[in-house]
Design an enzyme around this catalytic site. Structure first.
Site, PDB file in Angstrom:
ATOM      1  N   TYR A 223      -3.156  -2.400 -10.505  1.00 29.92           N
ATOM      2  CA  TYR A 223      -3.145  -2.158  -9.060  1.00 29.92           C
ATOM      3  C   TYR A 223      -2.392  -3.268  -8.323  1.00 29.92           C
ATOM      4  O   TYR A 223      -1.535  -3.004  -7.475  1.00 29.92           O
ATOM      5  CB  TYR A 223      -4.584  -2.047  -8.530  1.00 29.92           C
ATOM      6  CG  TYR A 223      -4.671  -1.961  -7.033  1.00 29.92           C
ATOM      7  CD1 TYR A 223      -4.227  -0.830  -6.360  1.00 29.92           C
ATOM      8  CD2 TYR A 223      -5.194  -3.009  -6.285  1.00 29.92           C
ATOM      9  CE1 TYR A 223      -4.298  -0.751  -4.971  1.00 29.92           C
ATOM     10  CE2 TYR A 223      -5.274  -2.941  -4.906  1.00 29.92           C
ATOM     11  CZ  TYR A 223      -4.825  -1.806  -4.258  1.00 29.92           C
ATOM     12  OH  TYR A 223      -4.884  -1.735  -2.891  1.00 29.92           O
TER      13      TYR A 223
ATOM     14  N   SER B 109       0.795  -1.233   0.000  1.00 29.39           N
ATOM     15  CA  SER B 109       0.000   0.000   0.000  1.00 29.39           C
ATOM     16  C   SER B 109       0.823   1.276   0.000  1.00 29.39           C
ATOM     17  O   SER B 109       0.279   2.359  -0.247  1.00 29.39           O
ATOM     18  CB  SER B 109      -0.956   0.011   1.200  1.00 29.39           C
ATOM     19  OG  SER B 109      -2.042  -0.846   0.985  1.00 29.39           O
TER      20      SER B 109
ATOM     21  N   LYS C 142       0.500   3.462  -3.018  1.00 25.43           N
ATOM     22  CA  LYS C 142      -0.617   4.380  -3.233  1.00 25.43           C
ATOM     23  C   LYS C 142      -0.169   5.840  -3.261  1.00 25.43           C
ATOM     24  O   LYS C 142      -0.741   6.660  -3.989  1.00 25.43           O
ATOM     25  CB  LYS C 142      -1.668   4.169  -2.142  1.00 25.43           C
ATOM     26  CG  LYS C 142      -2.315   2.789  -2.168  1.00 25.43           C
ATOM     27  CD  LYS C 142      -3.169   2.542  -0.936  1.00 25.43           C
ATOM     28  CE  LYS C 142      -3.800   1.161  -0.974  1.00 25.43           C
ATOM     29  NZ  LYS C 142      -4.520   0.807   0.267  1.00 25.43           N
TER      30      LYS C 142
ATOM     31  N   TYR D  50      -3.937   4.182   7.822  1.00 21.13           N
ATOM     32  CA  TYR D  50      -5.177   3.439   8.059  1.00 21.13           C
ATOM     33  C   TYR D  50      -5.972   4.085   9.203  1.00 21.13           C
ATOM     34  O   TYR D  50      -6.016   5.295   9.317  1.00 21.13           O
ATOM     35  CB  TYR D  50      -4.874   1.962   8.331  1.00 21.13           C
ATOM     36  CG  TYR D  50      -4.130   1.262   7.225  1.00 21.13           C
ATOM     37  CD1 TYR D  50      -4.489   1.426   5.890  1.00 21.13           C
ATOM     38  CD2 TYR D  50      -3.048   0.437   7.505  1.00 21.13           C
ATOM     39  CE1 TYR D  50      -3.812   0.773   4.872  1.00 21.13           C
ATOM     40  CE2 TYR D  50      -2.355  -0.225   6.490  1.00 21.13           C
ATOM     41  CZ  TYR D  50      -2.745  -0.053   5.175  1.00 21.13           C
ATOM     42  OH  TYR D  50      -2.072  -0.693   4.177  1.00 21.13           O
TER      43      TYR D  50
ATOM     44  N   VAL E 195       1.046  -3.553   4.164  1.00 22.24           N
ATOM     45  CA  VAL E 195       0.837  -4.791   4.917  1.00 22.24           C
ATOM     46  C   VAL E 195       2.015  -5.761   4.835  1.00 22.24           C
ATOM     47  O   VAL E 195       2.036  -6.761   5.544  1.00 22.24           O
ATOM     48  CB  VAL E 195      -0.459  -5.513   4.484  1.00 22.24           C
ATOM     49  CG1 VAL E 195      -1.677  -4.679   4.813  1.00 22.24           C
ATOM     50  CG2 VAL E 195      -0.411  -5.873   2.999  1.00 22.24           C
TER      51      VAL E 195
END
Length: 322
Positions: free
Chosen positions: A201, A76, A79, A253, A271
């Site tokens: 992605y 992530s 992103k 998060y 993660v």
């Protein structure tokens, strides 16, 4: 303590700054709290004892301890950089029509959109990241992937590659992401080519990096988009404030508020166990440790960043000189 060391310190490894990193690594390497990510089968195979910390300053100095050459998938943390690429491809106003910038109290993989605008809440949750990935320009899947790999190269300073086993693992288990994509298609937030967007992605998340790479990428953001090692421009400086603002409010998060309160610098976690943090105008921080807490953030990584912020006075709202 000065955040910069002279060249003699760097050459001899005697920098007091490096000593802080060694001390933190020694302090937390025995911490065994948390579990590795297991919802992606390939990530469940990682060695939970891996642990590294790296700092890259905006003047190009590197400080690193632990398993800093160990490769892992960026997950992530990607992103952040895909959002920057989407901004460069389309501009701020258009991207805002597809993805919002509001924090959400829901899980990062929640199948949910803003009730009024029908947009994903922000680019740091899965829905928003899939939407920004779908905006990447290119004539077909191969060209779009090559553009993303080239974007990574500018930030890191070397060529990177996609781990095919992790990509395949994510692709075969990414049912929630497919459901989210179909929901966004229903409201016109992405186009009909769902599988191509999802493949890109999954590929962007499966790019292999190490802790040093994270620190250099973060330092590039801290240095107004210029890689401090290669001096190459990775992203237009006018979009740095967009990227860092969303990282600050949404990057960790459901822990983003507490992170802003305790650590006080823009950051993004993944993660696989990585955390990337930016001290604007000063340095980038990379930490890697696969053991995650209940919010999917690296346990050791959070502890290290909290300590670094306190010891070095990194919080953006620190009242220095008082």
């Amino acid at each position: 303590m000065s955040l910069m060391a002279n060249s003699q310190d760097q050459e001899t490894g005697s920098s007091p700054f490096l000593e802080v990193l060694k001390d933190l690594h020694s302090q937390y390497k025995s911490l065994q709290e948390g579990t590795v990510a297991n919802y992606i089968p390939e990530l469940a195979k990682v060695n939970p004892n891996l642990f590294s910390i790296c700092i890259a300053t905006v003047d190009g100095q590197i400080y690193e301890v632990g398993d800093y050459q160990q490769l892992f998938t960026i997950q992530s943390i990607s992103k952040v950089f895909i959002y920057g690429q989407a901004l460069e491809d389309h501009g701020r106003d258009y991207v805002l029509t597809r993805v919002g910038v509001e924090p959400t109290g829901d899980a990062f993989n929640a199948i949910i959109l803003d009730e009024q605008s029908k947009r994903p809440y922000n680019p740091m949750v899965n829905a928003g990241a899939i939407a920004t990935t779908s905006l990447i320009k290119g004539n077909g899947a191969t060209e779009r992937l090559n553009r993303l790999l080239e974007m990574y190269r500018r930030y890191i300073g070397r060529d990177v590659f996609v781990d095919i086993s992790v990509f395949t693992s994510e692709r075969s288990t990414g049912h929630r992401n497919r459901a989210t994509a179909h929901l966004m298609l229903n409201f016109g937030m992405i186009d009909q080519n769902i599988e191509e967007a999802l493949d890109l992605y999954f590929q962007q998340c499966s790019v292999m990096v190490n802790c040093r790479d994270l620190a250099v990428m973060a330092a590039t953001l801290a240095n107004k988009g210029i890689n401090p090692i290669t001096k190459e421009k990775a992203v237009d400086s006018c979009y740095i404030k967009d990227i860092l603002s969303v990282m600050y409010t949404c990057g960790m998060y459901n822990f983003a508020g507490e992170w802003a309160y305790k650590v006080g610098i823009p950051a993004k976690s993944g993660v696989s166990g990585g955390i990337l943090a930016v001290v604007p105008g000063q340095m980038g921080i990379g930490v890697f440790s696969p053991l995650l807490d209940g919010l999917a953030n690296s346990v050791r990584g959070v502890k290290v960043c909290e300590e670094l912020s306190q010891r070095l006075g990194l919080h953006l709202f620190e009242c220095k000189g008082m």
